[in-house]
Design a protein around this motif. Sequence first.
Motif, PDB file in Angstrom:
ATOM      1  N   THR A   1       0.765  -1.288  -0.097  1.00  0.00           N
ATOM      2  CA  THR A   1      -0.027  -0.189  -0.031  1.00  0.00           C
ATOM      3  C   THR A   1       1.093   1.087  -0.100  1.00  0.00           C
TER       4      THR A   1
ATOM      5  N   SER B   1      -4.411   7.622  -1.512  1.00  0.00           N
ATOM      6  CA  SER B   1      -5.629   7.973  -1.705  1.00  0.00           C
ATOM      7  C   SER B   1      -5.899   8.952  -2.797  1.00  0.00           C
TER       8      SER B   1
ATOM      9  N   ALA C   1      -5.532   8.066  -6.129  1.00  0.00           N
ATOM     10  CA  ALA C   1      -6.730   6.869  -6.775  1.00  0.00           C
ATOM     11  C   ALA C   1      -7.082   6.901  -8.283  1.00  0.00           C
TER      12      ALA C   1
ATOM     13  N   ALA D   1      -5.389   2.102  -3.497  1.00  0.00           N
ATOM     14  CA  ALA D   1      -5.956   2.907  -3.086  1.00  0.00           C
ATOM     15  C   ALA D   1      -6.961   3.014  -2.493  1.00  0.00           C
ATOM     16  N   ARG D   2      -7.903   2.127  -2.957  1.00  0.00           N
ATOM     17  CA  ARG D   2      -9.330   1.910  -2.386  1.00  0.00           C
ATOM     18  C   ARG D   2      -9.778   0.488  -2.656  1.00  0.00           C
TER      19      ARG D   2
ATOM     20  N   ARG E   1     -13.539  -1.512  -3.124  1.00  0.00           N
ATOM     21  CA  ARG E   1     -14.895  -1.191  -2.870  1.00  0.00           C
ATOM     22  C   ARG E   1     -15.509  -2.857  -3.269  1.00  0.00           C
TER      23      ARG E   1
ATOM     24  N   GLU F   1      -9.077  -0.162  -6.701  1.00  0.00           N
ATOM     25  CA  GLU F   1      -8.760   1.014  -6.992  1.00  0.00           C
ATOM     26  C   GLU F   1      -6.990   1.248  -6.967  1.00  0.00           C
TER      27      GLU F   1
ATOM     28  N   ARG G   1      -7.986  -0.186 -12.426  1.00  0.00           N
ATOM     29  CA  ARG G   1      -9.392  -0.751 -11.635  1.00  0.00           C
ATOM     30  C   ARG G   1      -9.205  -2.038 -12.052  1.00  0.00           C
TER      31      ARG G   1
ATOM     32  N   ARG H   1      -8.063  -0.545   6.157  1.00  0.00           N
ATOM     33  CA  ARG H   1      -8.980   0.624   6.345  1.00  0.00           C
ATOM     34  C   ARG H   1      -9.509   1.278   5.009  1.00  0.00           C
ATOM     35  N   ARG H   2      -9.033   0.811   3.972  1.00  0.00           N
ATOM     36  CA  ARG H   2      -9.150   1.526   2.707  1.00  0.00           C
ATOM     37  C   ARG H   2     -10.409   0.440   1.971  1.00  0.00           C
TER      38      ARG H   2
ATOM     39  N   ASP I   1     -14.132  -0.148   1.829  1.00  0.00           N
ATOM     40  CA  ASP I   1     -15.384   0.254   1.884  1.00  0.00           C
ATOM     41  C   ASP I   1     -16.251  -0.968   2.563  1.00  0.00           C
TER      42      ASP I   1
END
Length: 391
Positions: free
Chosen positions: A2, A8, A11, A190-191, A193, A202, A210, A229-230, A232
């Motif tokens: 990470t 972030s 992203a 970065a994220r 979902r 992401e 993606r 923590r990234r 969702d």
Amino acid sequence: MTGSASASAAAATPEAETHDVAAVIIGAGVVGLAIAAALAEAGFDTIVLEKNQKFGEEASSRNSEVVHAGLYYPPGGLKGRLCVEGRDRLYAYCAAHGVPHARLGKLIVATSEQETAALEAVLASARANGVEALDLIAGRDAQAREPALRAEAALWSPLTGVVDSHALMLSLLGRAEAAGAAVAFGAPAARIRPETKALLVEVGGAAPARLRARIVVNAAGLWAQSVARRVDGLAPEQVPPSVFYKGSYFALSGMRAPFRHLIYPAPVAGGLGVHLTLDLAGAARFGPDAEPLETSDPAAIDYSVDPARGAAFYAAIRRYWPGLPDGALRPDYAGVRAKYAADRRADFRIDAPEAHGVRGLYNLFGFESPGLTASLAIGAHMAALIRAETS
């Protein structure tokens, strides 16, 4: 794997292309690479994301490179089981694939009657974990093996050794790629979902993208909590605290140690003590000690070695090597253990979907030592879990 908070901000943009894959592994340390190789060989279309520009730049390259026999871990836990299985897998793998290693053996040394009792506790724990090749020997027998040693008694562990961790990771990378996996460097997650039947990852960095994956394995080591923590929808209570212990190493300056085997002191309440390990060229290093860090941010870790810590090293080493000369130690390097609890006996923690409710997500927390030794067994274990989940 990470990155820092800047990940972030970097992203994936709406224009980023989306690729469908079976599995995404976050982190190209030894554990992440072993999992990637095992999944790719099991038929999963696999991509490894690594925020750094090279593999294994953090915990996997900042350790003593010891192949552990499986002596110290609480019976019945993942650490003990995967260490013993991984040790055997690792020796066989190194022999078959030309990875430099040496089964040097280790003496765990007691210098008092109280420490001799600690050796008996280690022996009982090791045997409960299935480690049979151990002998409790008298001090004179230990000194016959290592004349420079001071010992009242010792445990002889013939299955302990050392391995070239960089060569191992390079081999695992090649194995994963040969099975069809791809590794993206400079590619922070970065994220993440959740979607109906997949996870959308992401990817930041210079080439945002993606990835839509059925499986995401967070094998980010020091960064595992940050990655979690990234995600969702992952409840905050499902992310344990980051607890970091820095371990400094010192090396000998201007001389070689008079030892052929690894030398460990009898374990104490706070850890395993300052031990002597040898690299594949026979050069000695001492450590690690255990310094709790106040930060929980991996980006804030200072890896420099404070020369003032050497005083405690001299005192600890001279308990079993009284002949260590003054001025012989020099600061070498430091590593950091990725933990989620202050208890040194805390087990590896694998949070599978049934633990947190996010379909397809596997978070790996606390994969410190013996992660290097256990890496191949961890890879096989994760592949079995994931096959069962997706079958």
